[in-house]
Design a protein around this motif. Sequence first.
Motif, PDB file in Angstrom:
ATOM      1  N   CYS A   1       0.861  -1.155   0.128  1.00  0.00           N
ATOM      2  CA  CYS A   1      -0.012  -0.065  -0.066  1.00  0.00           C
ATOM      3  C   CYS A   1       0.673   1.408   0.072  1.00  0.00           C
ATOM      4  CB  CYS A   1      -0.815   0.030   1.244  1.00  0.00           C
ATOM      5  SG  CYS A   1      -2.216   1.267   0.907  1.00  0.00           S
TER       6      CYS A   1
ATOM      7  N   CYS B   1      -0.736   6.388   1.530  1.00  0.00           N
ATOM      8  CA  CYS B   1      -0.466   7.606   2.031  1.00  0.00           C
ATOM      9  C   CYS B   1       1.202   7.522   2.487  1.00  0.00           C
ATOM     10  CB  CYS B   1      -1.347   7.871   3.491  1.00  0.00           C
ATOM     11  SG  CYS B   1      -0.645   6.901   4.980  1.00  0.00           S
TER      12      CYS B   1
ATOM     13  N   LEU C   1       2.075   7.639   5.750  1.00  0.00           N
ATOM     14  CA  LEU C   1       2.632   6.704   7.059  1.00  0.00           C
ATOM     15  C   LEU C   1       3.136   5.522   6.555  1.00  0.00           C
ATOM     16  CD1 LEU C   1      -0.658   7.160   8.906  1.00  0.00           C
ATOM     17  CD2 LEU C   1       1.008   8.696   8.972  1.00  0.00           C
ATOM     18  N   GLY C   2       3.125   5.165   5.357  1.00  0.00           N
ATOM     19  CA  GLY C   2       3.653   4.000   4.712  1.00  0.00           C
ATOM     20  C   GLY C   2       4.905   4.389   3.810  1.00  0.00           C
TER      21      GLY C   2
ATOM     22  N   CYS D   1       3.353   0.581   3.507  1.00  0.00           N
ATOM     23  CA  CYS D   1       3.200  -0.554   4.140  1.00  0.00           C
ATOM     24  C   CYS D   1       2.974  -1.869   3.338  1.00  0.00           C
ATOM     25  CB  CYS D   1       1.741  -0.268   4.990  1.00  0.00           C
ATOM     26  SG  CYS D   1       1.863   1.207   5.850  1.00  0.00           S
TER      27      CYS D   1
ATOM     28  N   GLY E   1      -1.306  -2.187   8.376  1.00  0.00           N
ATOM     29  CA  GLY E   1      -0.418  -0.877   8.006  1.00  0.00           C
ATOM     30  C   GLY E   1      -0.608   0.020   8.999  1.00  0.00           C
ATOM     31  N   THR E   2       0.051   1.235   8.850  1.00  0.00           N
ATOM     32  CA  THR E   2       0.335   1.885  10.062  1.00  0.00           C
ATOM     33  C   THR E   2      -1.243   2.499  10.762  1.00  0.00           C
ATOM     34  OG1 THR E   2       2.504   2.735   9.336  1.00  0.00           O
ATOM     35  CG2 THR E   2       1.348   4.155  10.899  1.00  0.00           C
ATOM     36  N   CYS E   3      -1.892   2.782   9.453  1.00  0.00           N
ATOM     37  CA  CYS E   3      -3.282   3.248   9.829  1.00  0.00           C
ATOM     38  C   CYS E   3      -4.128   2.142  10.483  1.00  0.00           C
ATOM     39  CB  CYS E   3      -3.799   3.623   8.530  1.00  0.00           C
ATOM     40  SG  CYS E   3      -4.320   2.572   7.230  1.00  0.00           S
TER      41      CYS E   3
ATOM     42  N   ILE F   1      -6.358  -3.614   2.001  1.00  0.00           N
ATOM     43  CA  ILE F   1      -5.325  -3.045   1.116  1.00  0.00           C
ATOM     44  C   ILE F   1      -5.498  -3.677  -0.413  1.00  0.00           C
ATOM     45  CG2 ILE F   1      -2.951  -3.218   0.672  1.00  0.00           C
ATOM     46  CD1 ILE F   1      -2.665  -2.599   3.473  1.00  0.00           C
TER      47      ILE F   1
ATOM     48  N   ARG G   1      -8.741  -2.139  -2.186  1.00  0.00           N
ATOM     49  CA  ARG G   1      -8.601  -1.030  -2.444  1.00  0.00           C
ATOM     50  C   ARG G   1      -7.788  -0.741  -3.807  1.00  0.00           C
ATOM     51  NH1 ARG G   1      -6.960   2.221   3.139  1.00  0.00           N
ATOM     52  NH2 ARG G   1      -4.864   1.321   2.679  1.00  0.00           N
TER      53      ARG G   1
ATOM     54  N   VAL H   1      -6.510   7.302   2.355  1.00  0.00           N
ATOM     55  CA  VAL H   1      -6.456   6.790   3.764  1.00  0.00           C
ATOM     56  C   VAL H   1      -7.463   7.207   4.786  1.00  0.00           C
ATOM     57  CG1 VAL H   1      -5.042   8.928   4.153  1.00  0.00           C
ATOM     58  CG2 VAL H   1      -4.626   6.752   5.628  1.00  0.00           C
TER      59      VAL H   1
HETATM   60 FE1  SF4 Z   1      -1.014   4.739   4.581  1.00  0.00          FE
HETATM   61 FE2  SF4 Z   1      -2.508   2.868   5.624  1.00  0.00          FE
HETATM   62 FE3  SF4 Z   1      -1.573   2.556   3.126  1.00  0.00          FE
HETATM   63 FE4  SF4 Z   1       0.100   2.256   5.190  1.00  0.00          FE
HETATM   64  S1  SF4 Z   1      -1.645   0.957   4.778  1.00  0.00           S
HETATM   65  S2  SF4 Z   1       0.451   3.542   3.275  1.00  0.00           S
HETATM   66  S3  SF4 Z   1      -0.669   3.738   6.624  1.00  0.00           S
HETATM   67  S4  SF4 Z   1      -3.096   3.723   3.865  1.00  0.00           S
END
Ligand code: SF4
Length: 660
Positions: free
Chosen positions: A83, A86, A88-89, A91, A100-102, A109, A112, A231
């Motif tokens: 992913c 965003c 935050l990754g 990920c 993932g971080t979120c 994932i 999406r 995200v």
């Molecule tokens: Fe961002 Fe969540 Fe994807 Fe990681 S899994 S890149 S935190 S949207």
Amino acid sequence: MEKEQHSHEHGHHHDHNDFTDYTAAVKAYRETFASKAEVMDQAPDPAVREMVKYMDEQGVENCFDRFDKQKPHCTFGLAGVCCRICSLGPCKITERSPRGTCGANADLIVARNLVRAAAGGVAAHGARAREVMLTLKKAAAGEVDLPILGKGTVRNMASAFGLSAKDMSVEELANEIADILLEDMSRIVPGPHKTLEAVATPERRQTWEKLGVLPVGSYHEVFEALHQTTVGTQGDWRKAMDQFMRLGIAFSMNSVVGGSIASDCLYGTPKRTTVKANLGALKTDTVNIAIHGHAPMLATKVIEAARSEKFVKQAEEAGASGIQFYGICCSGLSTLYRLGGVIPLSNANGSELVLATGALDLWLADIQEVFPGIMDVADCYKTVVVTTNESNRLPGAEHIGYRRDLEDLDKLPGLADRIVARAIESFANRRDVQRHIPAHEMEAEVGFSLETLDAHYGCMERVSSAIINGQIKGIINLAGCTNTRVVYEKAIVEIVDILLKNNVLVFTNGCASFPMAKMGYCSKKALSKCGEKLQMFLGGELPPVWHFGECIDNAHAVATFREIAGYAGHQMKDMPFAEVTPEWSNEKGVGAALAFRMLGFDSYHCVHAPVQGSEKVRDFLYGGTRELLGSSMKVDTDPKKVAAMIIADFNEARSNLCWR
Ligand code: SF4
Ligand code: FE2
């Protein structure tokens, strides 16, 4: 099924047991990937084998080299668990890091990523459709000097849209049709989707409505897909799959059917012709122009210009015996059956092989599936590459195109003149370039459509009763691109060989139709490949593979399927019909197979979607839609197994209908 519904339960509930161990599956899948050596050895088209070997000797790189250098392919990308939505990754989902971080898990994932791929497909065909719709509107208003050639389609669509055609000219009607198509595509205020209401069967409309997946229109659904998948927005993978299905309908009704209606109104419906296909048909004494991409507007004008007395004379003065056009990908196919005299050579993956023949003076690239890799090969053989569309520029290419806002479409004839003049100049400059032309060519009949078939059979009742009485076991729509994961064009050919022997009739369009045309399947000579019953039905009159044209012409194929089902008195979903894209490779391929499943067709493939990282999404995508849509997706990397599945499923459909 453990804790299937946990996302709908109370918030305190945590489930970390939803990790799918995909490593073994991905590893096994990756081991099936083809190599350049295998392409050289096993590609069914002898011209392909020869050219890959030749390029290898010449030290010129192509997609088969680059695919090998990418090995081993990224496990996370293949599984769909990477992913990058965003920062935050990025990920990736692994056993050690199942979130993932979120907090997104693999199901979300993977879902999406699929939604975004489908949105890409809707946008790709949609952008092409929009340009043709706008051109139709300008032609109807007399702003550009283009005759409305599809008068029959205009009349039919006017009545399908309920326009009071009485006192209106063809141009006035075409203008209204263009408005409806554009509005259906770009609607943001929810309202009736007129194309869908005019084209989809009542059974399908009810099915989609019940599922809550009726689209507002292409533009909105792509917008909403990007919104939902950003995200911290759609957190329920199953709801994301609803958006996926909505995109499938938008793909079908706006991007494909809408685009096809606009093309047919503007340029007329396909005409049946017979042409030579494959590299052996390349001429050495003519100005050679390849047409590559998906937008017909300028390509059509260029062909017209080249046939004018002025340029025929200019070409002769440059020492050429004429100007010859060749088709790569879809704009090569649509100009072929509309204007005739375009020789089909290759789909996108083979474009570098075509350039390496050294025979092309000018390569006209419009939009989509124009690989950046072609530029290096073109440089080697001094082929002039001309781009025509602001969305599709290539560093190093010359650009002779219309404006981004299409305000200068009235200047197409002038642009076309410049392109033909440039081709003649290039011819004169490249007489010393080495040619290597494999001696393989075949005859191909093209230009099948409901209209041309009605002209042949009177109506589709004849085909329908041949299915019922078993002369035809079933019909597939063979489409999709080609994919370096598979030995180039081998899966397509192997599946068709088995199906023809088993009396399955084949419709084809888009990139998969090239191996069919190049290797003689679109010729009556291929009747010897068919089972006795299918031979009897075809009666020596038609080839066993019916070439419907470019990829959006699957609209014509669907219209034909619908008519055949109608005469049999059944829904398309219950008929022995299938969508087969053995070597699909891109976002449009995701969209096309999805669109057919939305219509109730099972889809069959030798290439996996990136879903191995989520059992839930994989199961939903591959089998879970059967109850909802009456269709499913079936994948096996072995073409023989795919063919066997199709035959078994057709037999089952037939026995459900009490047909022998
Ligand atoms: Fe961002 Fe969540 Fe994807 Fe990681 S899994 S890149 S935190 S949207
Ligand atoms: Fe295409």
